[in-house]
Design a protein around this motif. Structure first.
Motif, short mmCIF file in Angstrom:
data_model
loop_
_atom_site.label_atom_id
_atom_site.label_comp_id
_atom_site.label_asym_id
_atom_site.label_seq_id
_atom_site.Cartn_x
_atom_site.Cartn_y
_atom_site.Cartn_z
N PHE A 22 0.81 -1.21 0.00
CA PHE A 22 0.00 0.00 0.00
C PHE A 22 0.85 1.27 0.00
CE2 PHE A 22 -2.41 3.20 2.55
CZ PHE A 22 -3.45 3.41 1.67
N TYR A 23 1.88 1.30 0.83
CA TYR A 23 2.71 2.50 0.95
C TYR A 23 3.49 2.76 -0.34
CZ TYR A 23 1.74 2.77 5.94
OH TYR A 23 1.11 2.90 7.16
N GLU A 24 4.07 1.71 -0.91
CA GLU A 24 4.84 1.89 -2.13
C GLU A 24 3.95 2.29 -3.29
OE1 GLU A 24 8.09 1.93 -2.82
OE2 GLU A 24 8.40 1.84 -0.66
N LEU A 25 2.78 1.66 -3.38
CA LEU A 25 1.84 1.98 -4.45
C LEU A 25 1.40 3.43 -4.36
CD1 LEU A 25 0.37 0.47 -6.78
CD2 LEU A 25 -1.56 0.17 -5.22
N THR B 232 0.29 10.46 -0.23
CA THR B 232 0.87 10.17 1.07
C THR B 232 -0.08 9.21 1.80
OG1 THR B 232 1.93 12.34 1.23
CG2 THR B 232 1.62 11.13 3.28
N ALA B 233 0.42 8.04 2.13
CA ALA B 233 -0.42 7.01 2.76
C ALA B 233 -0.28 7.05 4.27
CB ALA B 233 -0.02 5.63 2.23
N GLN B 234 -1.39 6.81 4.95
CA GLN B 234 -1.39 6.71 6.40
C GLN B 234 -2.20 5.48 6.81
OE1 GLN B 234 -3.10 9.64 5.14
NE2 GLN B 234 -1.34 11.01 5.07
N THR B 235 -1.85 4.92 7.97
CA THR B 235 -2.58 3.77 8.52
C THR B 235 -2.85 4.02 9.99
OG1 THR B 235 -1.51 2.23 6.99
CG2 THR B 235 -2.55 1.29 8.93
N ARG B 236 -4.09 3.77 10.41
CA ARG B 236 -4.45 3.90 11.83
C ARG B 236 -4.95 2.56 12.34
NH1 ARG B 236 -9.20 4.92 14.64
NH2 ARG B 236 -10.39 5.40 12.72
N LEU B 237 -4.28 2.05 13.37
CA LEU B 237 -4.70 0.79 13.98
C LEU B 237 -5.93 1.03 14.84
CD1 LEU B 237 -4.06 -2.24 14.55
CD2 LEU B 237 -2.78 -1.44 16.56
N ARG C 214 -7.11 2.84 6.50
CA ARG C 214 -6.03 3.33 5.66
C ARG C 214 -6.49 4.57 4.90
NH1 ARG C 214 -2.19 -1.62 4.13
NH2 ARG C 214 -0.75 -0.11 5.05
N SER C 215 -5.58 5.54 4.81
CA SER C 215 -5.92 6.85 4.25
C SER C 215 -4.93 7.25 3.17
CB SER C 215 -5.91 7.92 5.36
OG SER C 215 -6.82 7.60 6.39
N LEU C 216 -5.41 8.09 2.25
CA LEU C 216 -4.57 8.71 1.24
C LEU C 216 -4.72 10.22 1.38
CD1 LEU C 216 -5.51 6.48 -1.85
CD2 LEU C 216 -3.37 6.40 -0.54
N ASP C 217 -3.59 10.90 1.61
CA ASP C 217 -3.61 12.36 1.79
C ASP C 217 -4.65 12.77 2.84
OD1 ASP C 217 -1.65 12.44 -0.14
OD2 ASP C 217 -2.99 13.02 -1.75
N ASN C 218 -4.65 12.04 3.96
CA ASN C 218 -5.52 12.32 5.11
C ASN C 218 -7.00 12.05 4.86
OD1 ASN C 218 -3.42 13.24 6.92
ND2 ASN C 218 -3.31 15.09 5.65
N ARG C 219 -7.34 11.39 3.77
CA ARG C 219 -8.72 10.99 3.51
C ARG C 219 -8.85 9.48 3.72
NH1 ARG C 219 -11.47 9.92 -2.34
NH2 ARG C 219 -13.57 9.40 -1.59
N ASN D 225 0.75 0.38 12.87
CA ASN D 225 0.35 1.51 12.03
C ASN D 225 1.25 1.62 10.81
OD1 ASN D 225 -1.77 2.46 13.65
ND2 ASN D 225 -0.32 3.43 15.04
N SER D 226 2.22 0.72 10.71
CA SER D 226 3.13 0.70 9.57
C SER D 226 2.81 -0.52 8.71
CB SER D 226 4.58 0.66 10.06
OG SER D 226 4.79 -0.48 10.88
N SER D 227 3.71 -0.88 7.82
CA SER D 227 3.48 -1.98 6.89
C SER D 227 3.61 -3.33 7.60
CB SER D 227 4.48 -1.91 5.73
OG SER D 227 4.43 -3.08 4.95
N ILE D 228 2.53 -4.09 7.64
CA ILE D 228 2.58 -5.43 8.22
C ILE D 228 3.42 -6.35 7.34
CG2 ILE D 228 1.17 -7.48 8.72
CD1 ILE D 228 -0.97 -5.64 9.76
N THR D 229 3.40 -6.12 6.04
CA THR D 229 4.21 -6.91 5.12
C THR D 229 5.69 -6.83 5.49
OG1 THR D 229 2.63 -6.50 3.32
CG2 THR D 229 4.82 -7.27 2.70
N GLU D 230 6.17 -5.63 5.82
CA GLU D 230 7.56 -5.44 6.20
C GLU D 230 7.85 -6.06 7.56
OE1 GLU D 230 8.74 -1.38 5.91
OE2 GLU D 230 8.30 -1.24 3.76
#
Length: 234
Positions: free
Chosen positions: A87-90, A97-102, A129-134, A157-162
């Motif tokens: 998600f973040y790389e895409l 700008t991607a954001q994630t809130r647990l 998960r948000s894009l540019d705060n949306r 709140n970060s990449s679970i894949t990583e």
């Protein structure tokens, strides 16, 4: 006759807003005139104004945020469903700008997914998960609690894949997705600041490692006007 007049006025309001968008008089992401202002401008009812706005939202041109108003839809995130997704790389590749809130991270008994996981207990993670705060997507993530022991102690709140790759030597190499059109569940509406009955894309995604062993089972609810799927064939 009254129904005909209402329909014509609804079309007039819809075309008025569409013209503003096409002429770039309202920038992407900007707020539209309020429903009250549109009512007064067209000497209309709130129901007629709302019908015009809902139609434009269904077309993906505008979107609403609960208690905040209506806004011009930003560019959509382009996603190739046949390929694995970070998600973040895409988002970064496409200028977002991607954001994630647990929302929650709990260990649960494996009652509902015995046909998917052999594990006795699972981690159930919920995130927005948000894009540019949306806020654009809500996800339920399920994975084997024994295989990923202590996962809930990490910063989710970060990449679970990583996290899975670095902390558990588990690499996602393959994904399978089932995509359907539905409406947001009521609890998800609250998380994404949407009204009940908002349309969405539901994505049921399973991810696998190099041995084709299931890594996690995800259920995602995407706002339909936030994502664009691209499928390439040969």
């Amino acid at each position: 006759m009254e129904n005909i007049k209402t329909m014509l006025l609804f079309q007039e309001i819809r075309n008025y807003i569409l013209a503003l968008l096409q002429q770039d008089e309202i920038a992407t992401g900007s707020k539209l005139p309020s429903e009250r202002a549109l009512q007064e401008h067209f000497n209309s009812t709130r129901i007629t104004v709302r019908e015009a706005l809902i139609r434009l939202e269904a077309e993906g041109l505008i979107y609403s945020q609960k208690r905040k108003g209506w806004f011009v839809t930003p560019h959509k995130l382009k996603w190739h469903p046949a390929t694995k997704v970070n998600f973040y790389e895409l988002a970064k590749q496409q200028g977002f700008t991607a954001q994630t809130r647990l929302v929650s991270a709990n260990k649960i008994d494996n009652i509902n997914f015995t046909d998917i996981f052999s594990a006795q207990s699972l981690y159930h993670l919920q995130r927005v998960r948000s894009l540019d705060n949306r806020a654009v997507m809500f996800e339920d993530i399920f994975c084997d609690a024994q295989r990923f022991d202590g996962l809930n102690k990490h910063s989710l709140n970060s990449s679970i894949t990583e996290i899975m790759a670095k902390q558990y030597a588990t690499n996602v190499v393959k994904e399978q997705s089932i995509i359907s059109v539905t409406v947001l569940p009521d609890d998800v509406c609250e998380m994404l600041e949407k009204n009940s009955g908002t349309p969405c894309l539901k994505v049921v995604r399973q991810r696998f490692d190099e041995q084709e062993k299931l890594v996690d089972h995800n259920i995602e609810y995407w706002l339909h006007n936030a994502i664009e799927m691209i499928v390439e064939g040969q």
